[in-house]
Scaffold this motif. Structure first.
Motif, PDB file in Angstrom:
ATOM      1  N   ILE A  43       9.480 -54.026  62.989  1.00 18.97           N
ATOM      2  CA  ILE A  43      10.448 -54.353  61.945  1.00 18.97           C
ATOM      3  C   ILE A  43      11.774 -54.686  62.611  1.00 18.97           C
ATOM      4  CG2 ILE A  43      11.760 -53.451  59.992  1.00 18.97           C
ATOM      5  CD1 ILE A  43       9.333 -51.876  59.177  1.00 18.97           C
ATOM      6  N   LYS A  44      12.193 -55.902  62.394  1.00 20.62           N
ATOM      7  CA  LYS A  44      13.420 -56.398  63.015  1.00 20.62           C
ATOM      8  C   LYS A  44      14.658 -55.915  62.269  1.00 20.62           C
ATOM      9  CE  LYS A  44      15.480 -60.821  64.436  1.00 20.62           C
ATOM     10  NZ  LYS A  44      15.291 -62.306  64.418  1.00 20.62           N
ATOM     11  N   ALA A  45      14.589 -55.881  60.938  1.00 25.98           N
ATOM     12  CA  ALA A  45      15.714 -55.427  60.122  1.00 25.98           C
ATOM     13  C   ALA A  45      15.177 -54.475  59.065  1.00 25.98           C
ATOM     14  CB  ALA A  45      16.434 -56.600  59.471  1.00 25.98           C
ATOM     15  N   GLN A  46      15.588 -53.210  59.132  1.00 26.84           N
ATOM     16  CA  GLN A  46      15.102 -52.193  58.229  1.00 26.84           C
ATOM     17  C   GLN A  46      15.756 -52.322  56.848  1.00 26.84           C
ATOM     18  OE1 GLN A  46      12.873 -49.802  58.723  1.00 26.84           O
ATOM     19  NE2 GLN A  46      12.550 -49.838  60.931  1.00 26.84           N
ATOM     20  N   PRO A  47      15.083 -51.890  55.781  1.00 30.53           N
ATOM     21  CA  PRO A  47      15.737 -51.823  54.467  1.00 30.53           C
ATOM     22  C   PRO A  47      16.934 -50.885  54.532  1.00 30.53           C
ATOM     23  CG  PRO A  47      13.352 -51.513  54.266  1.00 30.53           C
ATOM     24  CD  PRO A  47      13.674 -51.452  55.734  1.00 30.53           C
ATOM     25  N   GLN A  48      18.004 -51.275  53.866  1.00 29.63           N
ATOM     26  CA  GLN A  48      19.239 -50.504  53.903  1.00 29.63           C
ATOM     27  C   GLN A  48      19.468 -49.794  52.575  1.00 29.63           C
ATOM     28  OE1 GLN A  48      21.221 -50.323  56.830  1.00 29.63           O
ATOM     29  NE2 GLN A  48      19.334 -51.294  57.579  1.00 29.63           N
ATOM     30  N   ALA A  49      20.164 -48.689  52.617  1.00 33.83           N
ATOM     31  CA  ALA A  49      20.515 -47.960  51.410  1.00 33.83           C
ATOM     32  C   ALA A  49      21.350 -48.848  50.490  1.00 33.83           C
ATOM     33  CB  ALA A  49      21.282 -46.694  51.766  1.00 33.83           C
ATOM     34  N   VAL A  50      21.154 -48.688  49.192  1.00 32.90           N
ATOM     35  CA  VAL A  50      21.850 -49.501  48.199  1.00 32.90           C
ATOM     36  C   VAL A  50      22.542 -48.580  47.202  1.00 32.90           C
ATOM     37  CG1 VAL A  50      21.574 -51.164  46.320  1.00 32.90           C
ATOM     38  CG2 VAL A  50      20.249 -51.431  48.423  1.00 32.90           C
ATOM     39  N   SER A  51      23.784 -48.931  46.881  1.00 35.87           N
ATOM     40  CA  SER A  51      24.532 -48.209  45.856  1.00 35.87           C
ATOM     41  C   SER A  51      24.912 -49.191  44.760  1.00 35.87           C
ATOM     42  CB  SER A  51      25.794 -47.576  46.455  1.00 35.87           C
ATOM     43  OG  SER A  51      26.511 -46.863  45.461  1.00 35.87           O
ATOM     44  N   VAL A  52      24.612 -48.860  43.513  1.00 38.45           N
ATOM     45  CA  VAL A  52      24.844 -49.786  42.417  1.00 38.45           C
ATOM     46  C   VAL A  52      25.242 -48.992  41.174  1.00 38.45           C
ATOM     47  CG1 VAL A  52      22.423 -49.769  41.674  1.00 38.45           C
ATOM     48  CG2 VAL A  52      23.855 -51.755  41.177  1.00 38.45           C
TER      49      VAL A  52
ATOM     50  N   ALA B 183      -0.033 -56.562  59.880  1.00 39.76           N
ATOM     51  CA  ALA B 183      -0.593 -57.733  60.534  1.00 39.76           C
ATOM     52  C   ALA B 183      -2.087 -57.474  60.729  1.00 39.76           C
ATOM     53  CB  ALA B 183       0.113 -57.994  61.859  1.00 39.76           C
ATOM     54  N   THR B 184      -2.782 -58.386  61.380  1.00 43.38           N
ATOM     55  CA  THR B 184      -4.231 -58.234  61.543  1.00 43.38           C
ATOM     56  C   THR B 184      -4.602 -57.029  62.395  1.00 43.38           C
ATOM     57  OG1 THR B 184      -4.135 -59.765  63.417  1.00 43.38           O
ATOM     58  CG2 THR B 184      -4.664 -60.693  61.244  1.00 43.38           C
ATOM     59  N   ASP B 185      -3.739 -56.643  63.312  1.00 45.86           N
ATOM     60  CA  ASP B 185      -4.096 -55.578  64.249  1.00 45.86           C
ATOM     61  C   ASP B 185      -3.169 -54.373  64.183  1.00 45.86           C
ATOM     62  OD1 ASP B 185      -1.891 -56.884  65.151  1.00 45.86           O
ATOM     63  OD2 ASP B 185      -2.454 -56.822  67.265  1.00 45.86           O
ATOM     64  N   ALA B 186      -2.255 -54.365  63.220  1.00 39.14           N
ATOM     65  CA  ALA B 186      -1.306 -53.262  63.195  1.00 39.14           C
ATOM     66  C   ALA B 186      -0.644 -53.147  61.832  1.00 39.14           C
ATOM     67  CB  ALA B 186      -0.240 -53.451  64.267  1.00 39.14           C
ATOM     68  N   THR B 187      -0.172 -51.957  61.511  1.00 39.49           N
ATOM     69  CA  THR B 187       0.609 -51.685  60.315  1.00 39.49           C
ATOM     70  C   THR B 187       1.826 -50.871  60.710  1.00 39.49           C
ATOM     71  OG1 THR B 187      -1.335 -51.709  58.882  1.00 39.49           O
ATOM     72  CG2 THR B 187       0.653 -50.631  58.027  1.00 39.49           C
ATOM     73  N   VAL B 188       2.980 -51.317  60.269  1.00 42.65           N
ATOM     74  CA  VAL B 188       4.228 -50.635  60.595  1.00 42.65           C
ATOM     75  C   VAL B 188       4.904 -50.219  59.302  1.00 42.65           C
ATOM     76  CG1 VAL B 188       6.465 -50.818  61.739  1.00 42.65           C
ATOM     77  CG2 VAL B 188       4.489 -52.018  62.667  1.00 42.65           C
ATOM     78  N   LYS B 189       5.335 -48.986  59.225  1.00 37.17           N
ATOM     79  CA  LYS B 189       6.027 -48.480  58.053  1.00 37.17           C
ATOM     80  C   LYS B 189       7.518 -48.404  58.335  1.00 37.17           C
ATOM     81  CE  LYS B 189       6.002 -44.623  54.759  1.00 37.17           C
ATOM     82  NZ  LYS B 189       5.393 -43.318  54.426  1.00 37.17           N
ATOM     83  N   SER B 190       8.301 -48.846  57.372  1.00 33.82           N
ATOM     84  CA  SER B 190       9.754 -48.897  57.553  1.00 33.82           C
ATOM     85  C   SER B 190      10.373 -47.517  57.403  1.00 33.82           C
ATOM     86  CB  SER B 190      10.377 -49.837  56.520  1.00 33.82           C
ATOM     87  OG  SER B 190      10.401 -49.213  55.251  1.00 33.82           O
ATOM     88  N   ALA B 191      11.604 -47.441  57.752  1.00 30.45           N
ATOM     89  CA  ALA B 191      12.399 -46.249  57.465  1.00 30.45           C
ATOM     90  C   ALA B 191      12.687 -46.200  55.970  1.00 30.45           C
ATOM     91  CB  ALA B 191      13.702 -46.295  58.255  1.00 30.45           C
ATOM     92  N   GLU B 192      13.064 -45.066  55.469  1.00 34.40           N
ATOM     93  CA  GLU B 192      13.381 -44.911  54.058  1.00 34.40           C
ATOM     94  C   GLU B 192      14.766 -45.485  53.743  1.00 34.40           C
ATOM     95  OE1 GLU B 192      13.074 -40.742  53.365  1.00 34.40           O
ATOM     96  OE2 GLU B 192      10.931 -40.826  52.864  1.00 34.40           O
ATOM     97  N   ALA B 193      14.853 -46.123  52.588  1.00 35.81           N
ATOM     98  CA  ALA B 193      16.139 -46.616  52.087  1.00 35.81           C
ATOM     99  C   ALA B 193      16.380 -45.953  50.744  1.00 35.81           C
ATOM    100  CB  ALA B 193      16.126 -48.136  51.948  1.00 35.81           C
ATOM    101  N   VAL B 194      17.514 -45.326  50.596  1.00 33.97           N
ATOM    102  CA  VAL B 194      17.792 -44.532  49.408  1.00 33.97           C
ATOM    103  C   VAL B 194      18.639 -45.344  48.417  1.00 33.97           C
ATOM    104  CG1 VAL B 194      18.826 -42.405  48.528  1.00 33.97           C
ATOM    105  CG2 VAL B 194      17.667 -42.419  50.749  1.00 33.97           C
ATOM    106  N   LEU B 195      18.257 -45.256  47.131  1.00 36.44           N
ATOM    107  CA  LEU B 195      19.014 -45.892  46.061  1.00 36.44           C
ATOM    108  C   LEU B 195      19.961 -44.873  45.434  1.00 36.44           C
ATOM    109  CD1 LEU B 195      19.614 -48.166  44.020  1.00 36.44           C
ATOM    110  CD2 LEU B 195      17.668 -47.331  42.672  1.00 36.44           C
ATOM    111  N   THR B 196      21.226 -45.249  45.367  1.00 40.97           N
ATOM    112  CA  THR B 196      22.221 -44.409  44.710  1.00 40.97           C
ATOM    113  C   THR B 196      22.751 -45.152  43.493  1.00 40.97           C
ATOM    114  OG1 THR B 196      22.871 -43.387  46.804  1.00 40.97           O
ATOM    115  CG2 THR B 196      24.417 -43.200  44.966  1.00 40.97           C
ATOM    116  N   VAL B 197      22.659 -44.529  42.332  1.00 48.19           N
ATOM    117  CA  VAL B 197      23.128 -45.134  41.091  1.00 48.19           C
ATOM    118  C   VAL B 197      24.279 -44.291  40.551  1.00 48.19           C
ATOM    119  CG1 VAL B 197      22.511 -45.927  38.787  1.00 48.19           C
ATOM    120  CG2 VAL B 197      20.800 -45.963  40.612  1.00 48.19           C
ATOM    121  N   THR B 198      25.405 -44.928  40.338  1.00 47.19           N
ATOM    122  CA  THR B 198      26.577 -44.227  39.817  1.00 47.19           C
ATOM    123  C   THR B 198      26.826 -44.632  38.366  1.00 47.19           C
ATOM    124  OG1 THR B 198      28.022 -45.964  40.671  1.00 47.19           O
ATOM    125  CG2 THR B 198      27.644 -44.054  42.082  1.00 47.19           C
TER     126      THR B 198
END
Length: 563
Positions: free
Chosen positions: A64-73, A130-145
């Motif tokens: 994973i080149k760019a991980q999901p980022q935390a979002v605040s909305v 992919a055909t030969d591998a599975t990669v799991k991302s880091a956790e990204a937390v949603l914050t709702v205000t």
């Protein structure tokens, strides 16, 4: 955390053991016995130790080149998570929420629409395969205000941006039905004081789902909602239908609709208003004090269809014809006010005045001048009358020898003063004038007493004005700067601009807010301004408060200090 696939390669090591020996001999003979040292015996070289080849498992390069980022909305808003793998082909995605896969969410983006406070704290991950591998991302937390509370509910319309000349957000000629002007995809919303959002048109069965082609019978564009006095219903304009194939231009019109069921838990009902002009564009509807409906339309003046569509005085683009009234009891439709270049943004204030912005062109024919002196080809002509399409050419001079028309027989305007110095009917000492301004006007609900609000105009608000009419008259002088309270703001109000979307402050009767915008470049948005002009106030005392940087027009980045 290690991201990637771990591969363990087991290596087999084989050992070959070889025994090595050596020896000697003695020789007996007569006579003295001689003992001979044993000569060293050369050993045979030991066989080489070898390691058998073991096929290796290739190490996957998926990552994973760019991980999901935390979002605040804010509650009611949309949240988006994205991921980027280092491979683009042969890769699939699966998003999960709190460890549970989300059905259908198999793209590089996860869009959550209309999140609530209950969504706050949710953890989102994505599995990249992919055909030969599975990669799991880091956790990204949603914050709702929680959304900021407001004193009252707010109704508003959303609109798809566009660059069309007649786009619905433009300052003028903004009722065009072309697909690039009234772009399908908007909706009517209400925001409650606690920040909760509600899509009214969607609940009533109108519109096409986001992500789908905005075309067909359910596609809509919406604009200009206006509440009833009891807060239980509202008017708005909606255009129904949309192109389903490229270059298609289906027949469709802005028409007036009424929406009810606005309280939380009520069923939304949207109904088309009966007896409005069909086959024409009806926009900016408002309720009158008698519950009749005032609106703007491009229906032709006096029903003269031969003049449809009416073209404005400046760009020769299709414009509306003015303010109209629908008697909801009898179905009668009457025109209250006529505008050669159109009016915009109706509003009924607490004093019973119908306010609107009108495009004023107190100047001679611009396109005729360009045809005559600048090599343009607008093809300006004169009609024999307003009820005929027959064109008429006039002699260049009347019976008294006065110049009245050009070589093509197109009449010269006689009022007001010449627009440019080249005009042959201009006196040598006469100042030429160009007047192109959007001004705030008022009219009574029955169409009487039309005037600029409190008689305030270009002298008070700023814009197009002339210091003197005749250049050789020493008795004429400019007194604007010393006699007008708003002299400072006048310097920032251009002659090709004005105030739009005027609304009265509900807590301060007679105080109005609007958007100051140029004719082009920023649609009808721009600087937020305020002015006070209740009935009876002297227009020369009006002062405009600019809530944005007053130098915005000449300094788009806002680097200059505000005036």
């Amino acid at each position: 955390m290690f991201v990637g696939r771990t591969v363990v390669i087991s290596t087999l090591i084989a050992c070959s053991l070889t025994a090595c020996g050596g020896g000697g001999s003695s020789t007996e003979s007569a006579g003295p016995t001689v003992t001979k040292a044993a000569e060293p015996v050369a050993s045979e070289p030991a066989p080489a130790t070898s390691t058998p080849e073991v096929p290796s498992t290739p190490v996957s390069t998926l990552a994973i080149k760019a991980q999901p980022q935390a979002v605040s909305v804010t509650a009611g808003g949309d949240a988006m998570f994205t991921v980027e793998a280092n491979q683009t082909t042969g890769v699939t995605y699966q998003w999960s929420r709190n460890g549970k896969e989300l059905a259908g969410e198999t793209g590089v983006r996860l869009l959550l629409k209309g999140v609530t406070l209950d969504d706050s704290g949710a953890k989102f991950t994505v599995s990249v395969k992919a055909t030969d591998a599975t990669v799991k991302s880091a956790e990204a937390v949603l914050t709702v205000t929680a959304a900021a509370a407001t004193a009252y509910p707010i109704m508003f319309a959303t609109s798809v941006p566009g660059t069309g000349f007649g786009h619905q957000l433009n300052t003028f000629s903004n009722h065009s039905p072309l697909p690039g002007d009234a772009v399908a995809g908007g909706d009517l919303f209400i925001r409650y004081p606690d920040g909760t959002l509600r899509n009214l048109t969607k609940e009533a069965g109108w519109g096409v789902a986001s992500g789908s082609i905005q075309g067909g019978a359910k596609a809509i564009s919406v604009r200009q909602p206006s509440m009833h006095w009891d807060g239980k219903k509202a008017l708005f304009s909606m255009m129904v239908g949309g192109a389903t194939v490229r270059y298609a231009n289906p027949a469709r019109y802005w028409q007036i609709y009424e929406v009810s069921g606005l309280a939380k838990g009520e069923k939304v009902v949207i109904t088309k208003v009966a007896n409005q002009p069909e086959g024409y564009h009806n926009i900016s509807p408002i309720y009158g004090t008698d519950d009749n409906i005032l609106f703007i339309s491009d229906a032709p003046l006096y029903g003269m269809k031969v003049t449809y569509p009416q073209l404005d005085e400046y760009e020769a683009s299709a414009t509306n014809t003015g303010v109209w009234k629908l008697n909801v009891s009898t179905g009668a439709v009457t025109q209250l006010q006529h505008a050669p270049s159109g009016v915009f943004d109706l509003f009924l204030d607490s004093f019973g005045r119908v306010l609107f912005t009108k495009w004023d062109h107190l100047q001679r024919d611009q396109e005729a001048d360009l045809d005559r002196y600048s090599g343009a080809n607008y093809g300006t002509i004169d009609f024999a009358s307003e009820t005929s399409t027959v064109t008429k050419a006039y002699p260049q001079r009347d019976s008294n020898g006065k110049l009245i028309a050009d070589a093509k027989g197109v009449l010269y305007d006689q009022f007001p003063q010449p627009r440019i110095p080249e005009d042959p009917v201009r006196f040598e000492n006469e100042m030429h004038s160009q007047f192109n301004q959007f001004t705030v006007w008022q009219v009574n609900e029955d169409g009487s007493n039309e005037e600029t609000i409190n008689h305030a105009g270009r002298h008070e608000f700023g814009g197009a004005f002339q210091p003197v009419m005749y250049t050789d008259d020493p008795n004429l002088s400019d007194q604007f700067v010393v006699n007008v309270a708003n002299s400072l703001m006048r310097k920032t109000f251009r002659s090709d601009a004005g105030i739009f979307q005027v609304k009265e402050d509900v807590n301060r009767p007679g105080v109005y807010l609007g958007t100051y915008a140029n004719e082009f470049h920023r649609q009808a948005a721009g600087r937020v301004v305020e002015f006070k002009l209740p009935p009876g106030m002297n227009p020369e005392d009006v002062v405009i408060t600019d809530y944005t940087n007053a130098t915005l027009d000449d300094d788009p980045e806002g680097n200059a200090a505000a005036l």
